[in-house]
Design an enzyme around this catalytic site. Structure first.
Site, PDB file in Angstrom:
ATOM      1  N   CYS A  76      -1.283   0.653   7.182  1.00 36.50           N
ATOM      2  CA  CYS A  76      -2.705   0.293   7.318  1.00 36.50           C
ATOM      3  C   CYS A  76      -3.053  -0.949   6.492  1.00 36.50           C
ATOM      4  O   CYS A  76      -3.209  -2.041   7.024  1.00 36.50           O
ATOM      5  CB  CYS A  76      -3.611   1.454   6.892  1.00 36.50           C
ATOM      6  SG  CYS A  76      -3.573   2.894   7.977  1.00 36.50           S
ATOM      7  N   ARG A  77      -3.179  -0.772   5.188  1.00 36.28           N
ATOM      8  CA  ARG A  77      -3.720  -1.833   4.339  1.00 36.28           C
ATOM      9  C   ARG A  77      -2.772  -3.004   4.124  1.00 36.28           C
ATOM     10  O   ARG A  77      -3.165  -4.161   4.282  1.00 36.28           O
ATOM     11  CB  ARG A  77      -4.156  -1.235   2.999  1.00 36.28           C
ATOM     12  CG  ARG A  77      -5.266  -0.204   3.166  1.00 36.28           C
ATOM     13  CD  ARG A  77      -5.546   0.564   1.900  1.00 36.28           C
ATOM     14  NE  ARG A  77      -4.419   1.448   1.580  1.00 36.28           N
ATOM     15  CZ  ARG A  77      -4.305   2.110   0.437  1.00 36.28           C
ATOM     16  NH1 ARG A  77      -5.240   1.984  -0.490  1.00 36.28           N
ATOM     17  NH2 ARG A  77      -3.278   2.906   0.223  1.00 36.28           N
ATOM     18  N   SER A  78      -1.529  -2.741   3.741  1.00 31.93           N
ATOM     19  CA  SER A  78      -0.623  -3.863   3.475  1.00 31.93           C
ATOM     20  C   SER A  78      -0.222  -4.616   4.747  1.00 31.93           C
ATOM     21  O   SER A  78      -0.166  -5.850   4.725  1.00 31.93           O
ATOM     22  CB  SER A  78       0.591  -3.434   2.657  1.00 31.93           C
ATOM     23  OG  SER A  78       1.310  -2.397   3.259  1.00 31.93           O
ATOM     24  N   ASN A  84       2.508   1.507   4.162  1.00 30.20           N
ATOM     25  CA  ASN A  84       2.790   0.243   4.846  1.00 30.20           C
ATOM     26  C   ASN A  84       2.487   0.338   6.337  1.00 30.20           C
ATOM     27  O   ASN A  84       3.192  -0.225   7.175  1.00 30.20           O
ATOM     28  CB  ASN A  84       4.233  -0.199   4.588  1.00 30.20           C
ATOM     29  CG  ASN A  84       4.526  -1.647   4.998  1.00 30.20           C
ATOM     30  OD1 ASN A  84       5.624  -1.932   5.427  1.00 30.20           O
ATOM     31  ND2 ASN A  84       3.580  -2.548   4.875  1.00 30.20           N
ATOM     32  N   CYS A 120       0.873  -1.172   0.000  1.00 32.61           N
ATOM     33  CA  CYS A 120       0.000   0.000   0.000  1.00 32.61           C
ATOM     34  C   CYS A 120       0.910   1.222   0.000  1.00 32.61           C
ATOM     35  O   CYS A 120       2.109   1.097  -0.258  1.00 32.61           O
ATOM     36  CB  CYS A 120      -0.975  -0.012   1.180  1.00 32.61           C
ATOM     37  SG  CYS A 120      -0.246   0.257   2.806  1.00 32.61           S
ATOM     38  N   ASP A 125      -8.023   3.541   1.220  1.00 29.52           N
ATOM     39  CA  ASP A 125      -7.145   3.992   2.287  1.00 29.52           C
ATOM     40  C   ASP A 125      -7.992   4.555   3.424  1.00 29.52           C
ATOM     41  O   ASP A 125      -8.690   5.551   3.253  1.00 29.52           O
ATOM     42  CB  ASP A 125      -6.193   5.065   1.757  1.00 29.52           C
ATOM     43  CG  ASP A 125      -5.084   5.412   2.739  1.00 29.52           C
ATOM     44  OD1 ASP A 125      -5.188   5.049   3.930  1.00 29.52           O
ATOM     45  OD2 ASP A 125      -4.112   6.053   2.304  1.00 29.52           O
TER      46      ASP A 125
END
Length: 161
Positions: free
Chosen positions: A19-21, A17, A14, A131
């Site tokens: 939140c999402r990934s 690095n 993401c 995001d």
């Protein structure tokens, strides 16, 4: 006796690095630990920017995942051109991350292994993992829902290969 086959390596990406990934890495790690693929798949996560390098997952993302029973771990790092060589599959959160990672593939020879994470969703029809950084709690819940779905779908496809 050790497994002579090289593990299949997956990188989640993401922007920062945090939140999402890392959510995808944390969810996928737990699913892998409970599956027959635990010894044949390795995972990691990275961001397209290095601003958060060395930091742990965002506290709101961590709390969302912890409430769902996931152990929290990891430190942010920036994706590197070598990652395109080292990983068999690179799953990105959104179209901007897709473009950023594809720019690292100067000759286009690795583009087939760079995909959107949501391509593996089986129960959600979403164009991207949004995001959640500047939104409220519902955004973190949506990310967790999408990541859980996509990681389960990923493991199903890896199992079938």
């Amino acid at each position: 006796m050790s497994n002579p086959r090289k593990p299949f390596r997956v990188l989640f990406v993401c922007m920062g690095n945090i939140c999402r990934s890392p959510a995808a890495e944390i969810v996928c790690s737990k699913l892998l630990s409970e599956s027959d693929l635990r010894d044949s798949v390795e995972i990691d996560s990275a961001g397209t920017i290095g601003y958060h390098s060395g930091k742990g997952p965002d506290s709101r993302m961590a709390a969302t995942l912890k409430a769902r029973g996931y152990p929290i771990f990891g430190r942010a790092r920036q994706v590197q051109p070598q990652d395109l060589e080292d990983f068999d599959l690179i799953l990105v959160a959104d179209e901007e991350n897709l473009a950023d990672v594809r720019r690292l593939d100067r000759d286009g020879s690795r583009s087939a292994k760079i995909k959107l994470l949501v391509d593996y969703c089986e129960n959600h029809d979403a164009p991207r993992v949004p995001d959640p950084y500047y939104g409220g709690q519902s955004g973190f819940e949506e990310v967790a829902d999408l990541v859980e779905d996509a990681c389960a779908g990923l493991l199903a496809q890896l199992r079938a290969r």
